[in-house]
Write a protein that holds these residues in place. Structure first.
Motif, PDB file in Angstrom:
ATOM      1  N   CYS A  80       0.831  -1.198   0.000  1.00 45.44           N
ATOM      2  CA  CYS A  80       0.000   0.000   0.000  1.00 45.44           C
ATOM      3  C   CYS A  80       0.866   1.248   0.000  1.00 45.44           C
ATOM      4  O   CYS A  80       2.079   1.195   0.235  1.00 45.44           O
ATOM      5  CB  CYS A  80      -0.942   0.006   1.205  1.00 45.44           C
ATOM      6  N   ALA A  81       0.231   2.392  -0.255  1.00 43.91           N
ATOM      7  CA  ALA A  81       0.897   3.685  -0.109  1.00 43.91           C
ATOM      8  C   ALA A  81       0.734   4.135   1.329  1.00 43.91           C
ATOM      9  O   ALA A  81      -0.309   3.902   1.961  1.00 43.91           O
ATOM     10  CB  ALA A  81       0.276   4.705  -1.050  1.00 43.91           C
ATOM     11  N   VAL A  82       1.760   4.778   1.864  1.00 47.08           N
ATOM     12  CA  VAL A  82       1.684   5.299   3.228  1.00 47.08           C
ATOM     13  C   VAL A  82       2.137   6.748   3.212  1.00 47.08           C
ATOM     14  O   VAL A  82       3.203   7.074   2.679  1.00 47.08           O
ATOM     15  CB  VAL A  82       2.560   4.492   4.202  1.00 47.08           C
ATOM     16  N   GLU A  83       1.293   7.616   3.782  1.00 55.50           N
ATOM     17  CA  GLU A  83       1.598   9.040   3.855  1.00 55.50           C
ATOM     18  C   GLU A  83       1.761   9.473   5.297  1.00 55.50           C
ATOM     19  O   GLU A  83       1.163   8.874   6.201  1.00 55.50           O
ATOM     20  CB  GLU A  83       0.459   9.860   3.233  1.00 55.50           C
ATOM     21  N   GLY A  84       2.536  10.524   5.506  1.00 54.61           N
ATOM     22  CA  GLY A  84       2.610  11.118   6.831  1.00 54.61           C
ATOM     23  C   GLY A  84       1.274  11.739   7.197  1.00 54.61           C
ATOM     24  O   GLY A  84       0.577  12.280   6.333  1.00 54.61           O
ATOM     25  N   LYS A  85       0.893  11.640   8.497  1.00 50.14           N
ATOM     26  CA  LYS A  85      -0.358  12.261   8.969  1.00 50.14           C
ATOM     27  C   LYS A  85      -0.012  13.567   9.679  1.00 50.14           C
ATOM     28  O   LYS A  85       0.619  13.566  10.728  1.00 50.14           O
ATOM     29  CB  LYS A  85      -1.119  11.328   9.901  1.00 50.14           C
ATOM     30  N   LEU A 209       4.477  18.076  -1.765  1.00 51.15           N
ATOM     31  CA  LEU A 209       3.789  16.793  -1.690  1.00 51.15           C
ATOM     32  C   LEU A 209       3.917  16.220  -0.285  1.00 51.15           C
ATOM     33  O   LEU A 209       4.976  16.334   0.349  1.00 51.15           O
ATOM     34  CB  LEU A 209       4.389  15.811  -2.690  1.00 51.15           C
ATOM     35  N   ALA A 210       2.852  15.604   0.202  1.00 51.66           N
ATOM     36  CA  ALA A 210       2.915  14.915   1.493  1.00 51.66           C
ATOM     37  C   ALA A 210       3.923  13.775   1.404  1.00 51.66           C
ATOM     38  O   ALA A 210       4.080  13.143   0.352  1.00 51.66           O
ATOM     39  CB  ALA A 210       1.536  14.365   1.861  1.00 51.66           C
ATOM     40  N   LYS A 211       4.608  13.520   2.528  1.00 51.41           N
ATOM     41  CA  LYS A 211       5.521  12.374   2.586  1.00 51.41           C
ATOM     42  C   LYS A 211       4.777  11.130   2.136  1.00 51.41           C
ATOM     43  O   LYS A 211       3.635  10.890   2.544  1.00 51.41           O
ATOM     44  CB  LYS A 211       5.987  12.147   4.023  1.00 51.41           C
ATOM     45  N   ASN A 212       5.453  10.322   1.326  1.00 53.64           N
ATOM     46  CA  ASN A 212       4.758   9.158   0.771  1.00 53.64           C
ATOM     47  C   ASN A 212       5.753   8.068   0.402  1.00 53.64           C
ATOM     48  O   ASN A 212       6.807   8.354  -0.171  1.00 53.64           O
ATOM     49  CB  ASN A 212       3.982   9.607  -0.483  1.00 53.64           C
TER      50      ASN A 212
END
Length: 411
Positions: A80-85, A209-212
């Protein structure tokens, strides 16, 4: 609420709720019940199915489910993709023909509060028309650290906006593309939305861009989570690579994991104030001694906690004055409560609460079953969520899930 109205429309046409999903999607893409009603009753379901986003009609935000560990998330989603919250302002940015408008998660227009974001969007986004989402927060370029929400929230103001923007510039971390130059991107899979968002973002100091990362093991997911937390983020949001953007709904297409999950109660709770108690003893002069709060259960609000700690003296006075303006002579019809506060309040104001744990209770109506409900043990006020309305509060279903996660964590 909106769901009841939409069900009623479905019944008038189909005799059941079978049209609800498509009608709800049209509403979630426009935040305009009147428009959806007009189109439905004059043009029919064909026109409803053709709905797509339009600049300056705010889209209701997609919401994340929660799980307790990186391993559970990976078991649910796989690679999956994971982004910083990020812990800031969730903003939805609309631009068309050089005009920019910014909306809050409650679909309120807040453009005037963020002149630096407006300028950054005009400079950086290579698009004629666009709708995208991101989180704006104060960011220390020198240290690479994110500043706490308590500092970021000072940017939300009516006066002195330009001066505060200079003192505390924001960085907006974009994470979702919803519409671009006439095309509805909400139906596209996440990996395609992210790729296109990357392609149209120009260089600049405001929008990033959000960390990903793409993770293929639970260990990699945990590693990215630890990196995000150490840099000052709340945690992560894992996203299904093939899922569309589901406006206005909470689905397992997005799953959040926050740093607070390592504590006994896995998360803070956003509750709605439904009443307050007068101050006694040392608190008499402040007018307020405590709050009766509830969570959302469909169109109902069911009590989950009495809050008596976490207030400053100034906050007690402010609560007394502001809540008195929305007081009700009797219990609001949409509130379920066995307790009776000194003053009932219309369910409007949302506050974030931290508690030691969730316990069974004979006096609170949340998840009521066999003469017991669920309640927060030792709740304390964290902050007022001015960015959220009553419909954005934690749901009864989420409290039940947190209760189960808590039992699992302590097992």
């Amino acid at each position: 609420g909106e769901a009841t109205i939409i069900d009623a429309w479905s019944f008038t046409e189909a005799g059941d709720k079978s049209l609800r999903v498509e009608l709800e999607r049209a509403f979630n893409l426009t935040s305009d019940l009147g428009l959806v009603a007009e189109v439905f009753f004059t043009k029919g379901m064909g026109a409803i199915r053709a709905f797509k986003p339009h600049p300056f009609s705010p889209i209701r935000p997609a919401l994340a489910e929660r799980l307790n560990t990186a391993a559970e998330i990976f078991e649910k989603l796989g690679a999956c993709a994971v982004e910083g919250k990020y812990d800031g302002f969730r903003l939805q940015v609309h631009m068309s023909a050089g005009k920019v408008e910014i909306y809050s998660r409650k679909q309120e227009r807040v453009t005037h509060m963020f002149p630096d974001v407006v300028a950054g969007v005009k400079k950086q986004m290579r698009a004629r028309e666009i709708i995208f989402e991101g989180e704006a927060l104060a960011y220390n370029e020198d240290t690479g650290e994110f500043l706490p929400f308590q500092e970021t929230i000072t940017r939300k103001r009516k006066y002195g906006v330009s001066k505060k923007a200079e003192e505390m510039p924001l960085r907006m971390f974009a994470f979702e593309l919803l519409y671009l130059d006439g095309k509805d991107w909400t139906n596209e899979p996440y990996h395609a939305r992210r790729k296109k968002l990357t392609e149209i973002m120009g260089k600049g100091d405001v929008v990033a861009l959000a960390k990903n990362v793409i993770v293929k093991t639970p260990k990699a997911l945990q590693k990215f989570f630890d990196e995000c937390v150490s840099s000052g983020l709340e945690g992560i949001v894992a996203k299904d690579l093939s899922a569309p953007y589901v406006a206005g709904a909470r689905k397992f297409a997005w799953i959040k994991l926050k740093r607070s999950y390592s504590e006994k109660l896995a998360d803070t709770i956003d509750v709605v104030i439904v009443g307050f108690y007068y101050g006694k003893g040392k608190r008499t002069e402040f007018g307020l001694g405590g709050l009766l709060t509830a969570v959302k259960a469909g169109d109902r609000f069911r009590t989950v906690a009495k809050i008596g700690t976490g207030f400053s003296e100034a906050q007690m006075r402010e609560f007394h004055d502001s809540l008195s303006k929305i007081s009700s002579k009797q219990k609001p019809a949409e509130v379920d409560s066995l307790l009776t506060p000194d003053v009932w309040v219309k369910p409007r104001v949302v506050v974030e609460v931290k508690a030691d744990e969730i316990t069974r209770s004979p006096v609170h109506k949340c998840a009521w079953k066999d003469n017991e409900g669920l309640a927060l043990r030792f709740p304390r006020l964290m902050r007022v969520r001015t960015d959220k309305g009553a419909d954005d509060a934690t749901t009864e279903k989420e409290v039940v899930e947190l209760y189960e996660l808590q039992k699992h964590a302590s097992a």
